[in-house]
Write a protein that holds these residues in place. Structure first.
Motif, PDB file in Angstrom:
ATOM      1  N   GLY A  32      13.607  17.064  16.748  1.00 23.49           N
ATOM      2  CA  GLY A  32      12.329  17.730  16.978  1.00 23.49           C
ATOM      3  C   GLY A  32      12.492  18.998  17.811  1.00 23.49           C
ATOM      4  N   ILE A  33      13.340  18.914  18.820  1.00 26.23           N
ATOM      5  CA  ILE A  33      13.583  20.095  19.652  1.00 26.23           C
ATOM      6  C   ILE A  33      14.210  21.190  18.795  1.00 26.23           C
ATOM      7  CG2 ILE A  33      14.952  20.982  21.578  1.00 26.23           C
ATOM      8  CD1 ILE A  33      14.560  18.232  22.911  1.00 26.23           C
ATOM      9  N   ALA A  34      15.134  20.783  17.934  1.00 21.06           N
ATOM     10  CA  ALA A  34      15.772  21.761  17.051  1.00 21.06           C
ATOM     11  C   ALA A  34      14.738  22.435  16.161  1.00 21.06           C
ATOM     12  CB  ALA A  34      16.840  21.078  16.207  1.00 21.06           C
ATOM     13  N   ILE A  35      13.806  21.632  15.661  1.00 20.26           N
ATOM     14  CA  ILE A  35      12.748  22.193  14.814  1.00 20.26           C
ATOM     15  C   ILE A  35      11.977  23.267  15.586  1.00 20.26           C
ATOM     16  CG2 ILE A  35      10.490  21.641  13.777  1.00 20.26           C
ATOM     17  CD1 ILE A  35      12.668  20.676  12.020  1.00 20.26           C
ATOM     18  N   ASN A  36      11.654  22.951  16.836  1.00 24.67           N
ATOM     19  CA  ASN A  36      10.921  23.920  17.650  1.00 24.67           C
ATOM     20  C   ASN A  36      11.715  25.203  17.852  1.00 24.67           C
ATOM     21  OD1 ASN A  36       8.773  22.202  17.910  1.00 24.67           O
ATOM     22  ND2 ASN A  36       9.498  21.308  19.838  1.00 24.67           N
ATOM     23  N   MET A  37      13.005  25.032  18.111  1.00 26.96           N
ATOM     24  CA  MET A  37      13.824  26.220  18.362  1.00 26.96           C
ATOM     25  C   MET A  37      13.989  27.050  17.099  1.00 26.96           C
ATOM     26  SD  MET A  37      16.537  24.359  20.851  1.00 26.96           S
ATOM     27  CE  MET A  37      17.682  25.697  21.037  1.00 26.96           C
ATOM     28  N   ILE A  38      14.243  26.361  15.994  1.00 27.65           N
ATOM     29  CA  ILE A  38      14.392  27.087  14.728  1.00 27.65           C
ATOM     30  C   ILE A  38      13.101  27.837  14.414  1.00 27.65           C
ATOM     31  CG2 ILE A  38      14.682  26.863  12.233  1.00 27.65           C
ATOM     32  CD1 ILE A  38      16.329  24.342  12.812  1.00 27.65           C
ATOM     33  N   ALA A  39      11.979  27.150  14.588  1.00 31.36           N
ATOM     34  CA  ALA A  39      10.700  27.762  14.218  1.00 31.36           C
ATOM     35  C   ALA A  39      10.462  29.041  15.009  1.00 31.36           C
ATOM     36  CB  ALA A  39       9.555  26.785  14.451  1.00 31.36           C
ATOM     37  N   SER A  40      10.693  28.976  16.337  1.00 29.47           N
ATOM     38  CA  SER A  40      10.358  30.177  17.096  1.00 29.47           C
ATOM     39  C   SER A  40      11.312  31.320  16.772  1.00 29.47           C
ATOM     40  CB  SER A  40      10.304  29.880  18.600  1.00 29.47           C
ATOM     41  OG  SER A  40      11.530  29.346  19.017  1.00 29.47           O
ATOM     42  N   ALA A  41      12.539  30.987  16.395  1.00 29.00           N
ATOM     43  CA  ALA A  41      13.468  32.057  16.037  1.00 29.00           C
ATOM     44  C   ALA A  41      13.172  32.600  14.644  1.00 29.00           C
ATOM     45  CB  ALA A  41      14.899  31.540  16.108  1.00 29.00           C
ATOM     46  N   VAL A  42      13.041  31.688  13.697  1.00 28.75           N
ATOM     47  CA  VAL A  42      12.892  32.103  12.302  1.00 28.75           C
ATOM     48  C   VAL A  42      11.594  32.880  12.084  1.00 28.75           C
ATOM     49  CG1 VAL A  42      12.354  31.181  10.009  1.00 28.75           C
ATOM     50  CG2 VAL A  42      14.359  30.381  11.238  1.00 28.75           C
ATOM     51  N   THR A  43      10.493  32.399  12.685  1.00 25.68           N
ATOM     52  CA  THR A  43       9.220  33.076  12.417  1.00 25.68           C
ATOM     53  C   THR A  43       9.228  34.503  12.960  1.00 25.68           C
ATOM     54  OG1 THR A  43       8.330  32.030  14.397  1.00 25.68           O
ATOM     55  CG2 THR A  43       7.802  31.005  12.302  1.00 25.68           C
ATOM     56  N   VAL A  44       9.751  34.670  14.164  1.00 27.27           N
ATOM     57  CA  VAL A  44       9.774  36.020  14.725  1.00 27.27           C
ATOM     58  C   VAL A  44      10.704  36.914  13.905  1.00 27.27           C
ATOM     59  CG1 VAL A  44      10.420  37.394  16.731  1.00 27.27           C
ATOM     60  CG2 VAL A  44       9.147  35.277  17.034  1.00 27.27           C
ATOM     61  N   TYR A  45      11.847  36.348  13.530  1.00 23.65           N
ATOM     62  CA  TYR A  45      12.782  37.120  12.712  1.00 23.65           C
ATOM     63  C   TYR A  45      12.113  37.559  11.411  1.00 23.65           C
ATOM     64  CZ  TYR A  45      16.587  38.044   9.486  1.00 23.65           C
ATOM     65  OH  TYR A  45      17.395  38.614   8.542  1.00 23.65           O
ATOM     66  N   LEU A  46      11.490  36.596  10.741  1.00 24.55           N
ATOM     67  CA  LEU A  46      10.850  36.915   9.464  1.00 24.55           C
ATOM     68  C   LEU A  46       9.718  37.922   9.651  1.00 24.55           C
ATOM     69  CD1 LEU A  46      10.773  33.477   7.595  1.00 24.55           C
ATOM     70  CD2 LEU A  46      12.176  35.477   7.094  1.00 24.55           C
ATOM     71  N   ALA A  47       8.971  37.736  10.731  1.00 23.18           N
ATOM     72  CA  ALA A  47       7.855  38.653  10.975  1.00 23.18           C
ATOM     73  C   ALA A  47       8.377  40.085  11.123  1.00 23.18           C
ATOM     74  CB  ALA A  47       7.101  38.230  12.235  1.00 23.18           C
ATOM     75  N   ARG A  48       9.437  40.247  11.904  1.00 19.03           N
ATOM     76  CA  ARG A  48      10.000  41.586  12.089  1.00 19.03           C
ATOM     77  C   ARG A  48      10.574  42.102  10.786  1.00 19.03           C
ATOM     78  NH1 ARG A  48      12.362  41.214  17.778  1.00 19.03           N
ATOM     79  NH2 ARG A  48      10.416  41.343  18.962  1.00 19.03           N
ATOM     80  N   PHE A  49      11.274  41.231  10.093  1.00 22.19           N
ATOM     81  CA  PHE A  49      11.968  41.628   8.867  1.00 22.19           C
ATOM     82  C   PHE A  49      10.960  42.005   7.779  1.00 22.19           C
ATOM     83  CE2 PHE A  49      14.095  40.431   4.838  1.00 22.19           C
ATOM     84  CZ  PHE A  49      15.186  41.283   4.919  1.00 22.19           C
ATOM     85  N   LEU A  50       9.893  41.225   7.685  1.00 21.42           N
ATOM     86  CA  LEU A  50       8.961  41.434   6.584  1.00 21.42           C
ATOM     87  C   LEU A  50       7.875  42.454   6.911  1.00 21.42           C
ATOM     88  CD1 LEU A  50       8.532  37.738   5.429  1.00 21.42           C
ATOM     89  CD2 LEU A  50       9.765  39.527   4.225  1.00 21.42           C
ATOM     90  N   THR A  51       7.443  42.497   8.161  1.00 19.81           N
ATOM     91  CA  THR A  51       6.333  43.399   8.486  1.00 19.81           C
ATOM     92  C   THR A  51       6.740  44.493   9.461  1.00 19.81           C
ATOM     93  OG1 THR A  51       5.569  42.167  10.404  1.00 19.81           O
ATOM     94  CG2 THR A  51       4.743  41.450   8.270  1.00 19.81           C
ATOM     95  N   GLY A  52       7.919  44.380   9.996  1.00 21.02           N
ATOM     96  CA  GLY A  52       8.361  45.407  10.931  1.00 21.02           C
ATOM     97  C   GLY A  52       7.870  45.180  12.347  1.00 21.02           C
TER      98      GLY A  52
END
Lengths: 315, 507
Positions: free
Chosen positions: A99-119
């Motif tokens: 569960g902790i891993a899920i939380n860590m992945i989520a906060s990293a992946v979403t921000v990464y994707l947000a920057r990557f996709l929307t700048g």
């Protein structure tokens, strides 16, 4: 005072609803025996997917974009939760760590994707969900003003999900089997229930609920994804425990959080509350939770097999 | 006469052990067939194969004349095989009905139709005299009732071949009698029963035929009417078993343990202990007899220090130890063979050698300057498992979990007696053990006594109390009913006292 309650009520409900839905998701997972600390991450995933989908589609179809966003948030929440299910059910991993891993992945992946996709790390939506006053019902004295004025459609959707979840858990064979898996998986297994499958389904449902919960928070309250779920997922988890793993208990717990948080949030603009230092109001729900959890821990109704990976061989 | 179950040349190996070594096993339709063997002999493994929980490495299973492959318990169910496991598979907060229908739920309009299910359960309960209330919650019913729920669970699934794994281990004598009746009524209805057990008396009173297994091999199948307890025991253990203990005259000396008006409040609405006084002398075994839950666990916990008394004194060698910690009591010579070997006896995921030093790891020679001395620990463990005949796959390096129940128990007894305690509190020391191991542990307890040590024996098995004790104290409702000399009493008298006899009340 009464007017104050009338004013606060729609906000309190709006705050309660995403918590309630996420907590219900946690209920499914934990009743099947899988701890879901990843609710926070799952919510965050829903927030991002919801905000991103809506921001991309609302220009083309302003009427339905919100609903498409909510739907895709639920779907991606479910898919993301598969990861947790795979780790906990198939690989017998420690459920808390996963569960902790899920939380860590989520906060990293979403921000990464947000920057990557929307700048940008923030994804804003232009139009959220609008509040509606329901004709006729809103004319009922007291209740009409409390519940049927200025309400979101998602509120009714989530309350429907609450009723459906209660029905599903306590009246159907799916629910009976799911609960058996959380209490005594060996009993379920020897009765021919596929424990692994039940747990997968439960975790997927929890992902869908948490994802949808996150997106509802975006379309009703915050209006933008900003890379954090601000502890809402953990609050939902606390509500799950506070509510003793029961749907109506969860409703009461989340509503309490919702109301207390709303009071804390608006306290500065309301004269009667502004006298109380903000810190007390802000910490109030958490302090009460802490006390309640300590007091209720003795008679905890937690599923008996919660946290235990199911291992056929172990008797 | 055709066989309903034939298991031919079944072989099953686990790492380091051959659990079933080419076993042939046949059961006739309509009989009660006992499967007898010591713990770890392979009888449970064989039945788990029949129930589809394990797959045999080789060999075949023929059911009703047809060769079958039982890949999982669902297939076993479909083939009419049901099993009551030793540890019941019931969900504690479900109702009886919910537990029984789990996996086979009848539905109406999406909803589980508990009403029709519970009426069918009521019917089955009536037909077989099981007296089960379908609406009760499992956590609220007695162990005996839970077992009957398991039986109905099999019947609900139309099982014809019923496997009972050590069904009497958890039952009181009265419940055992009831179970016997139930089994006979099942047979009358055309069912076939396979009874896994290591209790000889049960086999003699219930079974028609008996297959004896030792070390994974079939020793023989005999008709119960043509055999005797002694013969069965010999087949099971592989040598003559002495049923009469070599018990010398006790030579009690000074009193070591004195309980003075000991009062302990009951937990979970139990009786607790009310102003209980009892003395135990060096060189004697005092047995505490009573029906389960009459204050025994409160007494034990107070004496060994798991719980603080609410009144009265516990004197050891005349010194009040009521407020000492458990470790201080251990250092003063109190040892404890716990009732629940998994909960209070062993750390299951530790190795055998680690379990042996749980109580004195901090003392030399096991530890020096805060570090453990593994060489000494290893040697010590090697010696104890040899002395106490603890059998395990990988010797002292095996995890306690991997040992069979009997060997776990022997390991605990070994650890406790090896410390040479002045007072040994032995609670159900032979629970769930086979004849060979029981005999062995009884001898060791007597040896303790003969060396001038004191033993407080708490057991629910009246035979054990009568065989071993020099004096017998009877507890009822948390109060001492009376103390009698073992030589001057019998099962009847103790039985009456266990029911609160001095007041003439029946339970």
């Amino acid at each position: 005072m009464v007017d104050l309650i009338y004013q606060l009520f729609p906000y309190a409900i709006a705050f309660t609803i995403p918590l309630l839905l996420t907590s219900l998701g946690g209920l499914f997972s934990e009743r099947s025996g899988v701890i879901n600390i990843g609710l926070e991450g799952l919510m965050l995933m829903g927030m991002f997917v919801g905000a991103f989908t809506i921001s991309q589609t609302e220009a083309a179809n302003p009427g339905t974009a919100v609903w498409i966003g909510l739907l895709s948030a639920a779907v991606f929440g479910a898919i993301f939760a598969l990861l947790h299910a795979f780790a906990c059910v198939t690989l017998n991993a420690n459920q808390v760590i996963s569960g902790i891993a899920i939380n860590m992945i989520a906060s990293a992946v979403t921000v990464y994707l947000a920057r990557f996709l929307t700048g940008s790390g923030n994804v804003q939506i232009i139009r959220g969900l609008s509040r509606q006053t329901i004709p006729l019902l809103s004319d009922i004295p007291v209740l009409g003003r409390l519940f049927f004025t200025q309400s979101y459609a998602t509120t009714w959707l989530v309350l429907f999900i609450l009723a459906a979840a209660t029905f599903l858990l306590y009246k159907t064979k799916f629910g009976l089997r799911l609960r058996a898996c959380g209490e005594h998986p060996h009993a379920a297994d020897s009765a021919g229930v596929n424990v692994y499958l039940m747990r997968y389904m439960a975790v997927i449902i929890s992902g869908a609920c948490a994802g949808l919960g996150g997106a509802i928070f975006i379309v009703t309250l915050s209006g933008e994804f900003n890379g954090t779920a601000a502890g809402l997922g953990f609050l939902a988890l606390a509500a799950l425990i506070f509510g003793q793993w029961k749907p109506w208990g969860i409703l009461a717990a989340t509503f309490f959080f919702g109301f207390a948080s709303t009071i804390a949030n608006v306290s500065q603009v309301i004269p009667t509350l502004a006298q109380i230092p903000g810190i007390y109001l802000k910490t109030f729900p958490y302090v009460v939770t802490l006390i309640a959890l300590v007091l209720s821990s003795k008679s905890s109704q937690a599923p008996k097999a919660i946290g235990e990976p199911y291992d056929k061989g172990k008797r | 006469m055709d066989y309903i179950v034939e298991m031919n040349n079944i072989r099953k190996e686990f790492p380091g052990i051959v659990a079933c070594d080419d076993i042939d096993f046949q059961v006739k339709k309509g009989e009660i067939h006992a499967l007898l063997g010591e713990n770890g002999a392979g009888k449970s493994t064989l039945m788990n194969i029949l129930f589809g929980l394990y797959q045999p490495d080789s060999g075949s299973i023929v059911l009703r004349g047809k060769k079958t492959n039982i890949a999982n318990p669902n297939i076993a169910n479909d083939l009419g095989i049901g099993m009551v496991h030793q540890h019941f598979k019931l969900v504690h907060n479900f109702t009886v009905t919910e537990n029984i229908i789990l996996g086979l739920e009848p539905t109406r309009a999406l909803m589980v139709d508990t009403r029709s299910a519970s009426s069918r359960i009521r019917e089955l309960s009536k037909r077989y005299n099981l007296n089960v209330n379908p609406d009760a919650k499992i956590e609220d019913v007695s162990v005996g009732m839970q077992q009957r729920v398991e039986i109905i669970k099999m019947l609900y699934r139309d099982a014809e071949i019923l496997i009972f794994d050590e069904p009497t281990a958890v039952l009181t004598p009265q419940e055992v009698q009831e179970l016997t009746k139930i089994m006979h009524s099942l047979i009358d209805e055309g069912k076939t029963i396979i009874l896994i057990t290591h209790k000889l008396r049960e086999i003699m009173s219930i079974a028609d035929r008996c297959t004896v297994i030792r070390w994974g091999k079939v020793i023989g199948t005999v008709s119960v009417s043509e055999t005797s307890e002694e013969k069965l025991a010999e087949m099971m253990v592989g040598r003559k078993v002495i049923f009469d203990l070599d018990k010398k005259e006790a030579r009690p000396k000074e009193e070591i343990l004195s309980l003075e008006k000991l009062t302990v409040n009951g937990k979970d609405g139990g009786h607790g202990l009310k102003s209980f006084s009892l003395g135990v002398k060096c060189g004697e075994i005092v047995g505490l007899a009573g029906v389960d839950g009459n204050g025994q666990s409160e007494l034990i916990e107070a004496v060994i220090g798991l719980r603080k008394p609410d009144g009265g004194k516990i004197l050891l060698h005349g010194e009040d130890i009521s407020n000492l910690s458990i470790r201080e009591r251990i250092e003063k010579g109190v040892a404890h063979i716990p009732e629940d070997r998994h909960k209070h006896g062993l750390v299951l995921d530790y190795t055998v050698q680690e379990n042996f030093i749980l109580k004195n790891y901090y003392q030399p020679p096991f530890s020096a300057r805060g570090l453990l001395n593994w060489d000494t620990i290893y040697e010590h463990a090697e010696r104890v498992i040899k002395d106490f005949d603890v059998r395990s796959g990988q010797g002292v390096e095996a995890s306690a979990r991997s040992l069979s129940g009997g060997n776990q128990q022997k390991a605990i007894v070994g650890r406790e007696i090896d410390g040479n305690p002045d007072l040994l509190v032995a609670v159900q020391p032979t629970r769930g053990l086979d004849v060979g191991a029981i005999e062995y542990i009884h001898q060791r307890l007597l040896e303790q006594r003969d060396q001038g040590k004191a033993v407080l024996l708490i057991s629910l098995e009246l035979d054990e109390i009568l065989d071993l004790s020099d004096r017998i104290a009877v507890i009822y409702n948390g109060e001492l009913v009376g103390i009698v000399d073992a030589d001057e009493t019998d099962e009847n008298e103790i039985g009456l006292m266990m029911a609160g006899g001095k007041r003439g009340a029946a339970v």
